[in-house]
Write a protein that holds these residues in place. Structure first.
Motif, PDB file in Angstrom:
ATOM      1  N   CYS A   3       0.815  -1.218   0.000  1.00 46.33           N
ATOM      2  CA  CYS A   3       0.000   0.000   0.000  1.00 46.33           C
ATOM      3  C   CYS A   3       0.848   1.267   0.000  1.00 46.33           C
ATOM      4  O   CYS A   3       0.475   2.264  -0.613  1.00 46.33           O
TER       5      CYS A   3
ATOM      6  N   ARG B 121     -15.161   0.483   2.841  1.00 43.05           N
ATOM      7  CA  ARG B 121     -13.986   1.339   2.974  1.00 43.05           C
ATOM      8  C   ARG B 121     -12.880   0.598   3.701  1.00 43.05           C
ATOM      9  O   ARG B 121     -13.154  -0.263   4.541  1.00 43.05           O
TER      10      ARG B 121
ATOM     11  N   LEU C  15      -9.006   1.541   5.530  1.00 38.61           N
ATOM     12  CA  LEU C  15      -7.955   2.489   5.892  1.00 38.61           C
ATOM     13  C   LEU C  15      -6.766   1.740   6.483  1.00 38.61           C
ATOM     14  O   LEU C  15      -6.948   0.761   7.214  1.00 38.61           O
TER      15      LEU C  15
ATOM     16  N   GLU D 219      -6.811   3.113   1.709  1.00 43.40           N
ATOM     17  CA  GLU D 219      -6.435   4.522   1.807  1.00 43.40           C
ATOM     18  C   GLU D 219      -5.502   4.668   3.007  1.00 43.40           C
ATOM     19  O   GLU D 219      -5.833   4.215   4.102  1.00 43.40           O
TER      20      GLU D 219
END
Length: 506
Positions: free
Chosen positions: A247, A289, A291, A486
Motif C-alpha cells: 500500500c 472502505r 484504511l 487509503e
C-alpha cells in the motif's frame, strides 16, 4: 596484518585478517560472523559485547561496534546468540502422502520476509495442503534492528550485502523445505513472497533511500512477477515468483497478505488488524472502505533497546506476575529454560504488573526504592540479575503511545468507536504471546477490545499460502485490497502529538 581469532565453539576458532585501526564489529561481520547490531553500531543496545584478549594479556570487555583493533587478539561474543528464535510459521495440514513429487503433482512455496525473522512454507497445490514450514532469523539484523537503520546502511554502500544476506537466508530455508518433500524441483509451480516494503526493496536491490526520507516514496508497490534468479540470485526453479503488492512505504505486502488471509474487507462488520512490531501497522475496514496506517513503535516490543532485552528465544522471560503486597515475582520463560533476559511481552507484562502493584506511577516512573537500579525480576542462569529499569519503561511507553495514537486516529478517520469494532486480529510474534488484558491495562489497546481480540500468528505467511492455493483469485484479491486501501498519514494529523502524549501515561 593482524590476526583476529573469533571463538565459535569450545575449541573452535575463526581466524580473520585485519589492519590496525579497523572496527572490530565490521571485521567480524565481513568475516561471516552474524552478530546483530540493533542500534546500528551506535553503542546503545550492548548486543555486540565481546571479550578481547590480546596476545600475552588479560581479557578485556568491549563493545565490538566501538572498538578499533590495535594488535592481534582473541575475541569471544558475550551476549546470547539469537539463533533459536521462536518464529511463527503456519499450521501444517495432515499429510496425505510422503510429499514427494510424483507425476503431475504441483507444489508452491510461500515466503514471508520480516524485519527480524523469515518464514517459508511448502504447499501441495493439488490438494491445498501445507505440508512443511521452515523458519529462520533474518541475518540482515546484523546491519540494524529496524528498517530505518537498514535503509541507511543500504544507502551508504551496503545494499549488495543486505541483498545477498536475505537471498542466502531464503535459499537456505527453501532447500530445507524441499528436502524429503519434493525431490524434483520441476514440481514447484509457483512462489509467493510477502514482506514489508523495505524488506522487499532490499531483496530486489531497488533504491531504498526514498523510503527513509519525506515524503517516503516506494520504488514499487505493484504485484510483480519475476524469475527465480531475478529475485533470489540463483537459477534453481523455472517457477514464476510473485511479489505481493503493498500500500505504501510503511504499509507493505505483509499487511495486504494478512488482510487477504483474514477475509478483509469482510461484510458490513468492521474488522481491525494490528501487526505489532518495530513498525506497527494497522488496518480497519468493511466492505465499503479500508484504511491503513503505520506507527513507528521502535524495537522495544521485540526486545530491542531494552537493557536486558532479547528476541523470543528459549530462556526469554515472557510472563511476569507480581504480588502487589509482597512485591514477590513469578516469571515464566519461553521453553521453560533458566532465564536469560526479557523479550517484548515479558517487558510489557512486567510494566503492567508493576503499575498494578504501585511500583510504577501513572507517569511511568519507578518509586524511589527502584528508580536507580530498576526492579529485580529474576536471576539468570549465570547468576546475573535481570532487572526492568527506568529506561526500559520509557522505551515501552514510547512504543505503546505510538501504537495507541495510531489506533485512535485510524478509528477517528474511519468514523467508529472501539465498541463498534466487531473483530480484532493481532498479528506477529509479539501479538501471538501478548496478554491482551494486560496490554489494555496500560493503554496499549482500548479497554473495549480484549474480548473481541484474536491472535492470528503470521498472517503474512498465511496470506501467501492462501495466494498459492487459489492463485487466480489471489492475484485479483491482493491487488484489489492494495488499491482499495487509503493510507492515513499519522504524522500529518494535527491531533497525533496530543494523543501520543496522552497515552505516554498509564
Amino acid at each position: 596484518m593482524l590476526q583476529i581469532r573469533f571463538k565459535t565453539g569450545s575449541e573452535e576458532y575463526l581466524t580473520l585478517q585485519a589492519e590496525a585501526g579497523e572496527n572490530l564489529l565490521s571485521i567480524l561481520q565481513e568475516g561471516g560472523v552474524k552478530i546483530a547490531e540493533p542500534c546500528g553500531g551506535m553503542g546503545r543496545c550492548k548486543k555486540c559485547l565481546v571479550s578481547v584478549t590480546k596476545d600475552g594479556g588479560s581479557a578485556e570487555t568491549h563493545l565490538a561496534c566501538q572498538y578499533s583493533v590495535s594488535e592481534s587478539c582473541m575475541v569471544e561474543w558475550l551476549r546470547e546468540k539469537e539463533e533459536n528464535l521462536l518464529i511463527l510459521g503456519a499450521p501444517l495440514d495432515e499429510r496425505v502422502s510422503d510429499g514427494t513429487v510424483m507425476g503431475d503433482a504441483a507444489f508452491g512455496i510461500a515466503v514471508d520476509i520480516g524485519t527480524t525473522t523469515l518464514a517459508t512454507a511448502l504447499v501441495d497445490i493439488s490438494n491445498s495442503k501445507t505440508i512443511q514450514v521452515v523458519t529462520a532469523a533474518n541475518s540482515q539484523r546484523r546491519f540494524g534492528a529496524d528498517v530505518i537503520t537498514r535503509i541507511k546502511a543500504a544507502s551508504e554502500g551496503k545494499a549488495d550485502s543486505l541483498r545477498e544476506s536475505i537471498q542466502g537466508d531464503v535459499n537456505s530455508c527453501i532447500g530445507r523445505l524441499l528436502e524429503g518433500n519434493c525431490e524434483d524441483v520441476s514440481g514447484v509451480k509457483c512462489i509467493a513472497v510477502a514482506g514489508n516494503t523495505a524488506m522487499l526493496h532490499l531483496l530486489m536491490g531497488y533504491p531504498v533511500k526514498s523510503l527513509g526520507e519525506y515524503p517516503f516514496k516506494a520504488y514499487s508497490l505493484q504485484l510483480e512477477e519475476h524469475t527465480y534468479s531475478e529475485v533470489f540470485g540463483v537459477d534453481n526453479f523455472d517457477a514464476p515468483v510473485f511479489l505481493l503488492p503493498g500500500c505504501s512505504a510503511f504499509v507493505g505486502a505483509d499487511i495486504v497478505s494478512g488482510m487477504y488471509d483474514l477475509g478483509f474487507p469482510g461484510t458490513g462488520d468492521t474488522y481491525l488488524l494490528i501487526d505489532l512490531g518495530t513498525n506497527g501497522e494497522m488496518a480497519i475496514g468493511n466492505r465499503d472502505r479500508l484504511l491503513v496506517a503505520s506507527a513507528a513503535a521502535g524495537p522495544a516490543f521485540e526486545g530491542g533497546n531494552i537493557g536486558q532485552g532479547m528476541g523470543s528465544i528459549p530462556g526469554a522471560i515472557s510472563t511476569v506476575e507480581i504480588d502487589p503486597d509482597k512485591k514477590t515475582v513469578r516469571t515464566e520463560t519461553i521453553g521453560g529454560l533458566p532465564a536469560a533476559g526479557l523479550c517484548g511481552t515479558g517487558a510489557l507484562e512486567a510494566v503492567s504488573e508493576l503499575f498494578k502493584a504501585g511500583v510504577i506511577d501513572g507517569n511511568g516512573t519507578l518509586t524511589d526504592e527502584y528508580f536507580d537500579e530498576g526492579f529485580l525480576l529474576d536471576k539468570g542462569y549465570d547468576g546475573r540479575e535481570i532487572r526492568l529499569t527506568q529506561g526500559d519503561i520509557r522505551e515501552l511507553q514510547m512504543g505503546k503511545a505510538a501504537i495507541r495514537a495510531g489506533l485512535e486516529l485510524l478509528m477517528k478517520h474511519f468514523g467508529v468507536e472501539a465498541s463498534s469494532i466487531s473483530n480484532v486480529f493481532i498479528a506477529g510474534g509479539f501479538g501471538y504471546y501478548l496478554d491482551v488484558k494486560k496490554a489494555a491495562s496500560i493503554g496499549l489497546i482500548p479497554d473495549e477490545l480484549p474480548g473481541k481480540t484474536k491472535a492470528v500468528g503470521n498472517s503474512s505467511l498465511n496470506g501467501a499460502i492462501r495466494f498459492l492455493k487459489d492463485q487466480n483469485n489471489g492475484i485479483s484479491g491482493t491487488v484489489a485490497l492494495a488499491q482499495m486501501a487509503e493510507e492515513v498519514t499519522l504524522a500529518k494529523d494535527p491531533d497525533f502529538n496530543d494523543i501520543y502524549m496522552k497515552y505516554m501515561t498509564f
